[in-house]
Design a protein around this motif. Structure first.
Motif, PDB file in Angstrom:
ATOM      1  N   SER A 180     -92.626  16.358 -36.877  1.00  0.00           N
ATOM      2  CA  SER A 180     -92.309  16.514 -35.460  1.00  0.00           C
ATOM      3  C   SER A 180     -92.683  17.903 -34.949  1.00  0.00           C
ATOM      4  O   SER A 180     -92.485  18.901 -35.637  1.00  0.00           O
ATOM      5  CB  SER A 180     -90.811  16.283 -35.236  1.00  0.00           C
ATOM      6  N   PHE A 181     -93.223  17.959 -33.745  1.00  0.00           N
ATOM      7  CA  PHE A 181     -93.508  19.206 -33.007  1.00  0.00           C
ATOM      8  C   PHE A 181     -94.471  20.174 -33.708  1.00  0.00           C
ATOM      9  O   PHE A 181     -94.293  21.388 -33.600  1.00  0.00           O
ATOM     10  CB  PHE A 181     -92.197  19.939 -32.688  1.00  0.00           C
ATOM     11  N   PRO A 182     -95.506  19.712 -34.429  1.00  0.00           N
ATOM     12  CA  PRO A 182     -96.461  20.693 -34.974  1.00  0.00           C
ATOM     13  C   PRO A 182     -97.248  21.324 -33.834  1.00  0.00           C
ATOM     14  O   PRO A 182     -97.609  20.659 -32.858  1.00  0.00           O
ATOM     15  CB  PRO A 182     -97.363  19.852 -35.871  1.00  0.00           C
ATOM     16  N   LYS A 183     -97.506  22.616 -33.963  1.00  0.00           N
ATOM     17  CA  LYS A 183     -98.257  23.328 -32.936  1.00  0.00           C
ATOM     18  C   LYS A 183     -99.700  23.589 -33.350  1.00  0.00           C
ATOM     19  O   LYS A 183    -100.561  23.836 -32.504  1.00  0.00           O
ATOM     20  CB  LYS A 183     -97.577  24.663 -32.615  1.00  0.00           C
ATOM     21  N   ASN A 184     -99.947  23.558 -34.656  1.00  0.00           N
ATOM     22  CA  ASN A 184    -101.278  23.902 -35.158  1.00  0.00           C
ATOM     23  C   ASN A 184    -101.483  23.294 -36.543  1.00  0.00           C
ATOM     24  O   ASN A 184    -100.584  22.661 -37.109  1.00  0.00           O
ATOM     25  CB  ASN A 184    -101.458  25.422 -35.201  1.00  0.00           C
ATOM     26  N   LEU A 199    -105.857  20.136 -31.130  1.00  0.00           N
ATOM     27  CA  LEU A 199    -105.847  18.757 -31.606  1.00  0.00           C
ATOM     28  C   LEU A 199    -106.860  18.516 -32.729  1.00  0.00           C
ATOM     29  O   LEU A 199    -106.536  17.878 -33.740  1.00  0.00           O
ATOM     30  CB  LEU A 199    -106.121  17.810 -30.433  1.00  0.00           C
ATOM     31  N   GLU A 200    -108.068  18.990 -32.574  1.00  0.00           N
ATOM     32  CA  GLU A 200    -109.088  18.753 -33.601  1.00  0.00           C
ATOM     33  C   GLU A 200    -108.687  19.382 -34.933  1.00  0.00           C
ATOM     34  O   GLU A 200    -108.801  18.758 -35.992  1.00  0.00           O
ATOM     35  CB  GLU A 200    -110.446  19.292 -33.147  1.00  0.00           C
ATOM     36  N   ALA A 201    -108.185  20.616 -34.884  1.00  0.00           N
ATOM     37  CA  ALA A 201    -107.755  21.291 -36.113  1.00  0.00           C
ATOM     38  C   ALA A 201    -106.561  20.582 -36.743  1.00  0.00           C
ATOM     39  O   ALA A 201    -106.478  20.448 -37.974  1.00  0.00           O
ATOM     40  CB  ALA A 201    -107.413  22.753 -35.811  1.00  0.00           C
ATOM     41  N   ILE A 202    -105.626  20.131 -35.909  1.00  0.00           N
ATOM     42  CA  ILE A 202    -104.461  19.396 -36.423  1.00  0.00           C
ATOM     43  C   ILE A 202    -104.910  18.104 -37.094  1.00  0.00           C
ATOM     44  O   ILE A 202    -104.419  17.746 -38.175  1.00  0.00           O
ATOM     45  CB  ILE A 202    -103.458  19.104 -35.287  1.00  0.00           C
ATOM     46  N   LEU A 203    -105.854  17.405 -36.484  1.00  0.00           N
ATOM     47  CA  LEU A 203    -106.360  16.168 -37.076  1.00  0.00           C
ATOM     48  C   LEU A 203    -107.030  16.422 -38.418  1.00  0.00           C
ATOM     49  O   LEU A 203    -106.859  15.646 -39.368  1.00  0.00           O
ATOM     50  CB  LEU A 203    -107.340  15.486 -36.119  1.00  0.00           C
ATOM     51  N   LYS A 204    -107.796  17.483 -38.513  1.00  0.00           N
ATOM     52  CA  LYS A 204    -108.456  17.803 -39.784  1.00  0.00           C
ATOM     53  C   LYS A 204    -107.438  18.051 -40.895  1.00  0.00           C
ATOM     54  O   LYS A 204    -107.696  17.740 -42.062  1.00  0.00           O
ATOM     55  CB  LYS A 204    -109.348  19.040 -39.616  1.00  0.00           C
ATOM     56  N   ALA A 205    -106.269  18.586 -40.524  1.00  0.00           N
ATOM     57  CA  ALA A 205    -105.233  18.900 -41.509  1.00  0.00           C
ATOM     58  C   ALA A 205    -104.293  17.727 -41.761  1.00  0.00           C
ATOM     59  O   ALA A 205    -103.369  17.845 -42.572  1.00  0.00           O
ATOM     60  CB  ALA A 205    -104.433  20.117 -41.043  1.00  0.00           C
ATOM     61  N   SER A 206    -104.521  16.603 -41.093  1.00  0.00           N
ATOM     62  CA  SER A 206    -103.620  15.450 -41.161  1.00  0.00           C
ATOM     63  C   SER A 206    -104.389  14.206 -41.576  1.00  0.00           C
ATOM     64  O   SER A 206    -105.608  14.207 -41.666  1.00  0.00           O
ATOM     65  CB  SER A 206    -102.960  15.210 -39.791  1.00  0.00           C
ATOM     66  N   ASP A 207    -103.652  13.129 -41.814  1.00  0.00           N
ATOM     67  CA  ASP A 207    -104.267  11.823 -42.075  1.00  0.00           C
ATOM     68  C   ASP A 207    -104.214  10.942 -40.833  1.00  0.00           C
ATOM     69  O   ASP A 207    -104.831   9.878 -40.801  1.00  0.00           O
ATOM     70  CB  ASP A 207    -103.557  11.136 -43.239  1.00  0.00           C
ATOM     71  N   GLY A 208    -103.476  11.381 -39.828  1.00  0.00           N
ATOM     72  CA  GLY A 208    -103.390  10.638 -38.590  1.00  0.00           C
ATOM     73  C   GLY A 208    -102.473  11.336 -37.608  1.00  0.00           C
ATOM     74  O   GLY A 208    -101.854  12.353 -37.937  1.00  0.00           O
TER      75      GLY A 208
END
Length: 480
Positions: free
Chosen positions: A192-196, A233-242
């Motif tokens: 919840s609430f990730p900023k980066n 958003l793009e950086a968060i997506l790269k660090a996530s699976d979804g």
């Protein structure tokens, strides 16, 4: 045509009865969400065990997503449980207040608020239903005047219009909850609430460490609900699976009108980066009390499906509503109707595309061949599930079957759009594995004699990332 879009349902008091939960899973729930904002660790452990048992009993693959609470950016409690604020009255949010609140003001669970705001800022309470304008900050006190009044009760949330609250994404409670979630090996962990990207990387590291005794690594889902997350958003997506398009808090911070376009942008970006997307919040809100949805809710769900979301999510509708099973049934019907109306543009999707990996190229070739040959199915023999994920990023009205010998991969694929996961025995001999896959799909009625299908695998078998073979096959006619 079988349903492509997956259904995520939140468990709670309304869906804890085994009989109700079984009906929900049979109705079409693909992923259950355990909301760590409510309940104790033993509650979640018990529900996870129940989900596994019922899913096994009815022969369905159902994934579990643990959703962390995140920072408590909330007001404190009131002496009488609530107050009625009127427009124009002064109201003080006091980080140092220990006594219960009243009409003059209330304490804060979030002690950093006085350092995050200044005169002229707008604060939105209770999902934006109450609006306060900051007039001054004096020490631990945030002095405001009520712009839009209403009933304010205990522990309601606080948002700052435009974002800017410094609360960390992961709290001490979240870190303990990660350990609980890993004890039952949830397939997905929602932050919840990730900023980066750093917030997501830290959560992944904590989850991997907590999951080490079981050699378990969950998929990481970033809940996009802060203004600060949008440019990242793009950086968060790269660090996530979804990602989860968490429209509640996001709408409060950026404004309701901005959310539909953001939703489309986020889903489109997730698909282009081979990540999954979940659309959430108030999708069927009226069904908490009513047996049928509003036409606006039907359109909302259908539009998310047409946007290409992997999954649509139910929150209070299935956790605390009167009609949890009926809500799932309605959502399934809406998703299937929307999918039948969507257009495929597979050839256009491949124009100017380049692939640097052999396994990814094979996945795309399978889609292309199946589309143009009119195949009845696409079968991916996959260890990690990646081949099935890549295939699911493109719109194609051919069901994709992800066959794996890894239970974790099987359950993770339950969230991928248009992917039907199956657990199969590990067979080292390639021809035997291909024959076994065909026999499985014929036995379950997905293929019949004379049908063509595309199948991908690796040679040698059993190596993640090793998919390098595509075959187009026809099921032999009976008696031949």
């Amino acid at each position: 045509m079988p349903r492509h879009t997956k259904i995520v349902a939140t468990l709670g008091p309304a869906s804890s009865d085994p009989a109700v939960l079984e009906r929900m899973l049979r109705a079409g729930v693909d992923v259950v969400r355990l909301n760590f904002s409510h309940g104790k660790a033993e509650d979640h452990i018990g529900r996870a065990r129940l989900v596994r048992e019922i899913a096994k009993k009815i022969g369905r693959t159902v994934a579990i997503m643990a959703d962390l609470q995140g920072p408590k950016i909330r007001v404190g409690k009131f002496a009488e449980g609530k107050v009625m604020l009127e427009a124009g009255q002064p109201f003080v949010l006091d980080a140092g207040r220990v006594e219960l609140g009243d009409l003059s003001g209330v304490g804060l669970d979030y002690k950093e608020l006085p350092r995050d705001v200044k005169a002229g800022d707008t604060l939105l309470l209770n999902d934006g239903l109450i609006v306060l304008t900051v007039t001054a900050v004096r020490g631990e006190q945030v002095h405001t005047v009520v712009k839009i009044g209403g009933e304010l009760s205990n522990n309601k949330g606080i948002n700052k219009q435009g974002g800017g609250l410094t609360a960390p994404a992961l709290t001490g409670k979240d870190m303990e909850d990660i350990k609980t979630a890993m004890s039952f090996q949830c397939e997905y962990l929602a932050v919840s609430f990730p900023k980066n990207a750093t917030d997501m990387e830290m959560a992944r590291q904590l989850a991997n460490v907590a999951g080490e005794p079981w050699r378990h690594k969950p998929g990481m889902i970033a809940k996009i609900e802060r203004t600060e997350a949008i440019p990242q958003l793009e950086a968060i997506l790269k660090a996530s699976d979804g990602i989860m398009v968490a429209r509640g808090d996001l709408a409060v911070e950026v404004g309701n009108a901005a959310v539909p376009a953001l939703q489309k942008r986020m889903i489109r970006m997730a698909r282009s980066m081979d990540k999954v997307a979940i659309t959430a919040t108030q999708m069927m809100e009226s069904m908490i009390q009513n047996p049928v949805p509003t036409r606006a809710e039907v359109s909302d769900v259908a539009n998310a499906v047409l946007d290409g979301t992997d999954a649509v999510m139910l929150s209070a509708e299935t956790a605390a509503g009167k009609y949890p099973v009926e809500t799932v049934e309605q959502m399934v019907a809406i998703a299937m109707a929307a999918e039948q109306a969507e257009e495929t543009s597979l050839d256009a999707d491949f124009v100017n595309k380049t692939f640097s990996r052999i396994d990814q190229s094979i996945a795309m070739a399978a889609l292309f061949a199946a589309h143009h040959l009119g195949c009845k199915a696409i079968v991916a023999l996959t260890e990690s599930g990646s081949t099935a994920l890549w295939m699911s990023r493109y719109r194609i009205h051919v069901p994709i079957f992800g066959l794996t010998s890894q239970p974790v991969s099987q359950h993770k694929m339950a969230l991928y759009r248009n992917v039907r996961p199956h657990l199969v025995e590990r067979i080292e001999d390639r021809e035997a594995a291909l024959a076994n896959a065909e026999q499985l799909l014929v036995a379950q009625g997905f293929l019949k004699p004379g049908d063509t299908y595309a199948i991908t695998c690796g040679s040698p078998m059993g190596h993640p990332g090793g998919t390098n073979l595509l075959k187009v096959c026809r099921v032999a006619d009976e008696g031949r």
